[in-house]
Design a protein around this motif. Structure first.
Motif, PDB file in Angstrom:
ATOM      1  N   THR A 129       0.830  -1.213   0.000  1.00 56.55           N
ATOM      2  CA  THR A 129       0.000   0.000   0.000  1.00 56.55           C
ATOM      3  C   THR A 129       0.863   1.261   0.000  1.00 56.55           C
ATOM      4  N   TYR A 130       2.048   1.179   0.614  1.00 52.91           N
ATOM      5  CA  TYR A 130       2.947   2.342   0.623  1.00 52.91           C
ATOM      6  C   TYR A 130       3.554   2.584  -0.750  1.00 52.91           C
ATOM      7  N   VAL A 131       3.822   1.497  -1.465  1.00 52.00           N
ATOM      8  CA  VAL A 131       4.373   1.633  -2.814  1.00 52.00           C
ATOM      9  C   VAL A 131       3.413   2.432  -3.680  1.00 52.00           C
ATOM     10  N   VAL A 132       2.129   2.073  -3.594  1.00 50.09           N
ATOM     11  CA  VAL A 132       1.123   2.759  -4.406  1.00 50.09           C
ATOM     12  C   VAL A 132       0.878   4.175  -3.878  1.00 50.09           C
ATOM     13  N   ALA A 133       0.787   4.323  -2.547  1.00 46.93           N
ATOM     14  CA  ALA A 133       0.417   5.614  -1.962  1.00 46.93           C
ATOM     15  C   ALA A 133       1.440   6.703  -2.264  1.00 46.93           C
ATOM     16  N   HIS A 134       2.740   6.376  -2.249  1.00 45.24           N
ATOM     17  CA  HIS A 134       3.718   7.456  -2.397  1.00 45.24           C
ATOM     18  C   HIS A 134       4.081   7.720  -3.859  1.00 45.24           C
ATOM     19  N   MET A 135       3.322   7.119  -4.786  1.00 52.14           N
ATOM     20  CA  MET A 135       3.547   7.419  -6.206  1.00 52.14           C
ATOM     21  C   MET A 135       2.998   8.790  -6.582  1.00 52.14           C
ATOM     22  N   GLY A 136       2.057   9.310  -5.799  1.00 54.01           N
ATOM     23  CA  GLY A 136       1.468  10.599  -6.146  1.00 54.01           C
ATOM     24  C   GLY A 136       0.304  10.443  -7.103  1.00 54.01           C
ATOM     25  N   ARG A 137       0.490   9.632  -8.134  1.00 60.72           N
ATOM     26  CA  ARG A 137      -0.590   9.331  -9.087  1.00 60.72           C
ATOM     27  C   ARG A 137      -0.832   7.812  -9.074  1.00 60.72           C
ATOM     28  N   PRO A 138      -1.536   7.312  -8.057  1.00 64.87           N
ATOM     29  CA  PRO A 138      -1.691   5.859  -7.893  1.00 64.87           C
ATOM     30  C   PRO A 138      -2.413   5.182  -9.046  1.00 64.87           C
ATOM     31  N   TRP A 139      -3.205   5.958  -9.816  1.00 62.92           N
ATOM     32  CA  TRP A 139      -3.920   5.354 -10.952  1.00 62.92           C
ATOM     33  C   TRP A 139      -2.964   5.004 -12.096  1.00 62.92           C
ATOM     34  N   LEU A 140      -1.710   5.462 -11.963  1.00 65.99           N
ATOM     35  CA  LEU A 140      -0.699   5.104 -12.967  1.00 65.99           C
ATOM     36  C   LEU A 140       0.296   4.082 -12.418  1.00 65.99           C
ATOM     37  N   ALA A 141      -0.108   3.357 -11.390  1.00 70.63           N
ATOM     38  CA  ALA A 141       0.794   2.405 -10.736  1.00 70.63           C
ATOM     39  C   ALA A 141       1.295   1.329 -11.700  1.00 70.63           C
ATOM     40  N   TYR A 142       0.488   1.005 -12.698  1.00 68.53           N
ATOM     41  CA  TYR A 142       0.894  -0.045 -13.643  1.00 68.53           C
ATOM     42  C   TYR A 142       2.099   0.362 -14.486  1.00 68.53           C
ATOM     43  N   TRP A 143       2.499   1.629 -14.445  1.00 65.94           N
ATOM     44  CA  TRP A 143       3.661   2.077 -15.213  1.00 65.94           C
ATOM     45  C   TRP A 143       4.967   1.468 -14.693  1.00 65.94           C
ATOM     46  N   ILE A 144       4.955   0.927 -13.478  1.00 65.68           N
ATOM     47  CA  ILE A 144       6.195   0.339 -12.964  1.00 65.68           C
ATOM     48  C   ILE A 144       6.493  -1.007 -13.613  1.00 65.68           C
TER      49      ILE A 144
END
Length: 493
Positions: A129-144
């Motif tokens: 959850t921290y990985v996603v939360a500190h991305m700033g734009r969590p809806w773009l998490a799949y970019w990793i």
């Protein structure tokens, strides 16, 4: 003495009188088949309140951005990455107990592996959850992930440890989940066979048609060994890769080659401490004293003591290398930790992680349940401070004094951390409500070899030398699940 009898010098792993296969099943499935008791409801309500705080804090972060945290231009990483590394570390003990101890044929793992594995799954979920939360734009998490996209040659940077993190954590979670679920299959089938109506249908689906045949058990054993072999390298690799988030940088205090083994030892250290915290409550609330014995508690305390000593050596090595390097920046980074504005955090870390585990050298302390429980919590407090010290004190004073800054957490920082603990305990309590907290099938394997009643029977038959029998009788004094009457009866033999 017959060759198949376990040595009397080995302390019993299951205590209690008249322990049968049926009694093991009844005892362990009691919390699953009956309504939860008052202690469970109190814990669950408190945990759900914490989880709701997590939802509010994360939701506020998503709505307003990570500016809601206490970060500034100098300290760009703080509680987010601290909490992430802390949760990943806690998840390490489950894999170690499940995989490594299985490969080494350590039977004392049989009573504690199920809850430790569940703890691993839930801790990794909290970390993710921290990985996603500190991305700033969590809806773009799949970019990793290196997915085909419409942005031309836009790929992740495979040289970045943050990308390695994504692969390491997802692999670790997947393998741990499969390992945990495969171990659950025979026990889910046990619940299925005793259930009726809709509950039986649900457990039938999740038992994957387990029928308990010889062939099924053979495949179960083979798959367990294969998954243990796959999981064992992950114990070392996952936190090694997490440590490279820092070690591959050039920031003083981070750029050091000791981080991989240091982080792995610290992960095992904090993971076993959390297992101890949970199991001491579990055995009391669910009346599992006969299955999680003083031997298990003492063994885990010994591992905490050893890994705590390794972590202490790593701390001293860091200080020595900073001095030996001759780099004034490296030396200042550690001098700042020891005597700077965050010195209180450094000395809290040293006290909790280096000094407190050394108390386990004393047998009275490592066999005391209240002290063991308190020290297990102290260790995890210390491990959180360790990550905080590594991250914040290395960043808040950089090469340019005019940019020096202090980090002050906001309510959102605190809310996400406290809330993640609530989320963790919510998941763990739900696990205890619907699934067996102890591996029924694996405990049954111990009844004919490592149980107190089996060893007592062999003593009565005169299967062991007298001096070994005397040692065995004396060793039972530390067991809180063995009464004085039991010991007196044994001494009469």
């Amino acid at each position: 003495m017959s060759s198949h009898n376990e040595s009397i010098l080995r302390e019993p792993l299951v205590t209690g009188k008249n322990i049968t296969y049926a009694k093991v099943t009844n005892d362990i499935l009691l919390p699953v088949e009956n309504k939860p008791n008052k202690a469970w409801w109190i814990g669950f309500i408190v945990a759900v309140c914490g989880a709701m705080l997590w939802v509010v804090s994360v939701g506020y972060t998503f709505w307003t951005g990570i500016g809601a945290w206490g970060l500034n231009k100098t300290v760009g990483w703080a509680w987010d990455i601290t909490d992430f590394v802390w949760w990943v570390g806690i998840g390490h003990a489950g894999t170690l107990i499940s995989a490594v101890l299985l490969l080494f044929r350590q039977n004392w793992r049989n009573s504690i592996n199920r809850s430790a594995e569940a703890m691993t799954i839930f801790a990794v979920i909290c970390a993710a959850t921290y990985v996603v939360a500190h991305m700033g734009r969590p809806w773009l998490a799949y970019w990793i992930f290196p997915l085909p996209n419409q942005f031309g040659s836009l790929w992740v940077n495979f040289n970045s440890p943050l990308v390695w993190d994504a692969f390491a954590i997802s692999t670790y979670f997947t393998v741990s989940l499969v390992f945990w679920y495969c171990g659950l299959l025979p026990d889910i089938a046990s619940v299925r066979d005793r259930a009726t109506g809709l509950k039986r249908k649900i457990y039938s689906i999740f038992s994957f048609g387990w029928n308990g045949s010889v062939k099924t058990w053979q495949r179960f054993e083979i798959v367990s060994l294969i998954l243990a072999g796959i999981s064992t390298p992950l114990v070392l690799s996952v936190h090694t890769i997490v440590s490279m988030d820092f070690a591959t940088s050039v920031i003083p205090g981070w750029h050091t080659t000791i981080f991989p083994p240091y982080f792995v030892a610290g992960a095992i250290f904090s993971g076993f401490a959390m297992v101890q915290t949970l199991l001491l409550i579990l055995r009391k609330v669910l009346n599992f004293e006969d299955y999680i014995t003083m031997f298990h508690i003492e063994s885990m305390n010994k591992i905490i003591m050893v890994t705590g000593s390794i972590v202490g050596v790593a701390y001293l090595t860091e200080l020595f290398i900073a001095w030996y390097s001759g780099s004034e920046y490296e030396q200042y980074a550690f001098a700042n930790r020891i005597a700077g504005p965050y010195a209180w955090a450094y000395w809290a870390m040293m006290t909790c992680n280096v000094i407190s585990p050394q108390l386990f050298w004393f047998k009275k302390i490592r066999t005391s349940i209240p002290i063991s429980w308190v020290l297990s919590i102290v260790v995890n407090i210390g491990m959180w401070f360790e990550r905080f010290v590594i991250i914040v004190t290395s960043l808040h004073r950089d090469y340019l004094p005019s940019s020096w800054a202090m980090f002050y957490p906001t309510w959102t920082d605190v809310g996400i951390f406290v809330g993640s603990i609530g989320l963790f305990f919510t998941l763990f309590l739900l696990f205890l409500r619907f699934l067996p907290g102890i591996a029924i099938a694996e405990v049954k394997l111990l009844l004919k070899s490592s149980s107190l009643q089996q060893k007592t029977k062999l003593v009565q038959e005169g299967a062991f030398p007298e001096e070994q029998v005397e040692f065995f009788k004396n060793s039972l004094g530390k067991y809180d699940s063995v009464t004085e009457e039991d010991i007196k009866e044994l001494r009469k033999i």
